[in-house]
Design an enzyme around this catalytic site. Structure first.
Site, short mmCIF file in Angstrom:
data_model
loop_
_atom_site.label_atom_id
_atom_site.label_comp_id
_atom_site.label_asym_id
_atom_site.label_seq_id
_atom_site.Cartn_x
_atom_site.Cartn_y
_atom_site.Cartn_z
N PHE A 136 3.28 1.60 -2.77
CA PHE A 136 3.36 2.62 -3.81
C PHE A 136 2.61 3.89 -3.41
O PHE A 136 3.03 5.00 -3.76
CB PHE A 136 2.83 2.06 -5.13
CG PHE A 136 3.84 1.23 -5.86
CD1 PHE A 136 4.80 1.84 -6.65
CD2 PHE A 136 3.87 -0.15 -5.74
CE1 PHE A 136 5.76 1.10 -7.32
CE2 PHE A 136 4.82 -0.90 -6.40
CZ PHE A 136 5.77 -0.29 -7.19
N HIS A 137 1.50 3.76 -2.68
CA HIS A 137 0.82 4.96 -2.18
C HIS A 137 1.73 5.73 -1.22
O HIS A 137 1.78 6.97 -1.26
CB HIS A 137 -0.48 4.58 -1.48
CG HIS A 137 -1.64 4.38 -2.40
ND1 HIS A 137 -1.82 3.22 -3.14
CD2 HIS A 137 -2.68 5.20 -2.74
CE1 HIS A 137 -2.92 3.34 -3.86
NE2 HIS A 137 -3.45 4.52 -3.65
N GLU A 138 2.43 5.00 -0.37
CA GLU A 138 3.32 5.66 0.57
C GLU A 138 4.49 6.33 -0.15
O GLU A 138 4.88 7.46 0.19
CB GLU A 138 3.86 4.63 1.57
CG GLU A 138 4.76 5.21 2.65
CD GLU A 138 4.03 6.12 3.62
OE1 GLU A 138 4.70 6.97 4.25
OE2 GLU A 138 2.80 6.00 3.74
#
Length: 505
Positions: A430-432
């Protein structure tokens, strides 16, 4: 005792001299009370308190040396005070120096904290003046919104249509409760809904040459929506199949503030979708009313700190990264200098972002919705290990991970270590998505940065078990995350973004 200075003869003088003499205070007499001076010396009192009481202004030991005149009944009388070296020893017990390792944490460091604040203000004031002299005023009027933002209307339309997906999930759950569709169809429909809810904004952003800030905003909104739908579906599946009873941790049966009903209603789903939580319940602890003046004050703070973030980004971060090289392609010492120079403004922006979102915005939202549980973060700044930091800094995501990733993995027999890695893997994905998709760059820097936390968790846990020293793990966290990690990630994505033709912010 008040001593008159008028001579009364030899006998009176001898009596006065006898009264003036005091016997030496032995070690066993330190706990006694002086009759004429009302001096009380506790056995647990420190030497400093003993001397202060003996040589103080109110209860002082009287002796032969006259230092003060007192008028009483028309006669001038004198008080005398002194500290005789033979009466009280200067060294009474074993004591550590204030800055020694054993006594360091038992001392008050308020003065040193004040010194750090003064130095911080002075250093940053100099940096502000230096920056203004070197670059001038760089703040653009259209930093947060400009005519270029109007080209991002497809992202706005996508954001407005995203609520269709939780509504679709509600319809599927309603059909499942009424036994109109089989369980296999329910699972298949939910997989399709959640997948589409995440891929739809990704495709919109990739097809539009939108500003990075607009894309990040849409991806954050889409990821939050996806997490909420997963929680809604997972919780209702447990209720429907009867595999879980009332939440034993957060919900107490019969509690006046929380309804333990399992009834599925559109009202509860609507409240959940706008509430500052990622974990679905049919009801939540509620506050009795909205404090309007408090909300107004928090909004003012939100505007101020948002402006501070914009100032730091435009005035400090942008000039530094524009005058830098790719950290993996240039001179090593130059790259280290750029990273360290960028670390301070990045840290300030990150702290302002945390304060604006997790404290101000979530509390404003909770107050407007009368949402009672406002533990959106804990004291993560005191984290002794990296694992402890990730458990405390973002409580809504942490509770979601425990409820829908970690504990389900344990119920399926997956070891704890593997369950932790799976949780970090989901977080890394999700960060990516939130960074790579708006930048149109898939270099996996954010993904690798989050997965690098796994060895850091092991290292800091080992150091804590071996040395039992909270300073070591806390310093490793601050250095790896704020001094090295964030500036390096900013430089990597910036230079990769600038290599794209026609990239815009």
């Amino acid at each position: 005792m008040v001593i008159s200075d008028a001579p009364d003869g030899g006998g009176g003088a001898a009596a006065a001299e006898s009264d003036l003499r005091r016997r030496p205070i032995a070690r066993g007499d330190a706990d006694s009370e002086s009759r004429d001076g009302n001096l009380v010396v506790d056995s647990t009192s420190s030497e400093d308190s003993v001397l202060a009481k003996i040589t103080g202004h109110e209860n002082k030991v009287r002796n032969e040396a006259p230092v003060e005149s007192v008028h009483s009944g028309g006669e001038e009388k004198k008080k005398s005070f002194s500290y005789r070296p033979s009466e009280i020893p200067a060294h009474r017990r074993i004591k550590e120096s204030p800055l020694s390792s054993d006594a360091f944490f038992r001392q008050s460091h308020a003065g040193l904290v004040n010194l750090c604040i003064v130095v911080l203000v002075a250093v940053n004031s100099r940096l502000i003046i230096e920056n203004l002299m070197k670059y001038g005023w760089l703040i653009r009027t259209g930093f947060w919104f400009s005519s270029r933002s109007l080209r991002d209307w497809p992202l706005l339309m996508c954001c407005l249509t995203l609520p269709i997906f939780p509504l679709a999930a509600f319809v599927v759950e309603k059909l499942a409760v009424e036994k109109h569709i089989p369980e296999f169809a329910v699972v298949s429909l939910h997989i399709a809904i959640t997948t589409t809810a995440l891929l739809y904004p990704v495709l919109v952003i990739l097809r539009c040459d939108s500003a990075v800030l607009s894309g990040v905003t849409l991806m954050l909104f889409a990821c939050i929506l996806w997490l909420k739908i997963i929680s809604f579906v997972h919780t209702n599946y447990d209720m429907r199949t009867g595999t879980v009873s009332v939440d034993k941790v957060d919900v107490v049966p019969g509690s006046p503030s929380v309804d333990c009903s399992r009834e599925l209603s559109l009202k509860s789903l609507t409240y959940f979708m706008v509430a500052p939580t990622l974990c679905y319940q049919t009801s939540y602890p509620r506050t009795p009313s909205v404090r309007k003046s408090w909300v107004s004050h928090q909004f003012v703070k939100l505007i101020i700190f948002t402006g501070v973030m914009g100032f730091m980004i435009e005035q400090y971060i942008n000039p530094i990264i524009k005058n830098s090289q790719h950290p993996l392609k240039g001179n090593l010492l130059y790259a280290i200098e750029r990273v360290l120079k960028l670390s301070l403004p990045c840290l300030y922006v990150w702290l302002c972002m945390f304060y604006c979102f997790f404290h101000l915005w979530l509390n404003i939202l909770a107050e407007l919705l009368c949402f009672g549980d406002r533990e959106f973060y804990k004291d993560w700044w005191n984290a002794k290990t990296v694992e402890e930091y990730w458990r405390m800094w973002n409580m809504p995501v942490h509770k979601w991970m425990l409820r829908h990733i970690y504990f389900p993995c344990l119920r399926y027999g997956i070891p704890k270590g593997v369950a932790v890695v799976i949780a970090f893997l989901v977080s890394a994905v999700f960060h990516e998505l939130c960074i790579a998709v708006p930048c149109h760059i898939f270099k996996w820097w954010a993904f690798l940065g989050i997965m690098f936390q796994v060895p850091l968790v092991l290292i800091t846990n080992y150091l804590w078990d071996k040395f039992q020293n909270s300073m070591v793990g806390n310093m490793i966290f601050w250095f790896s995350f704020c001094i090295l990690g964030q500036p390096m990630t900013v430089l990597l994505y910036y230079h990769d973004l600038m290599n794209r033709k026609g990239a815009n912010w």
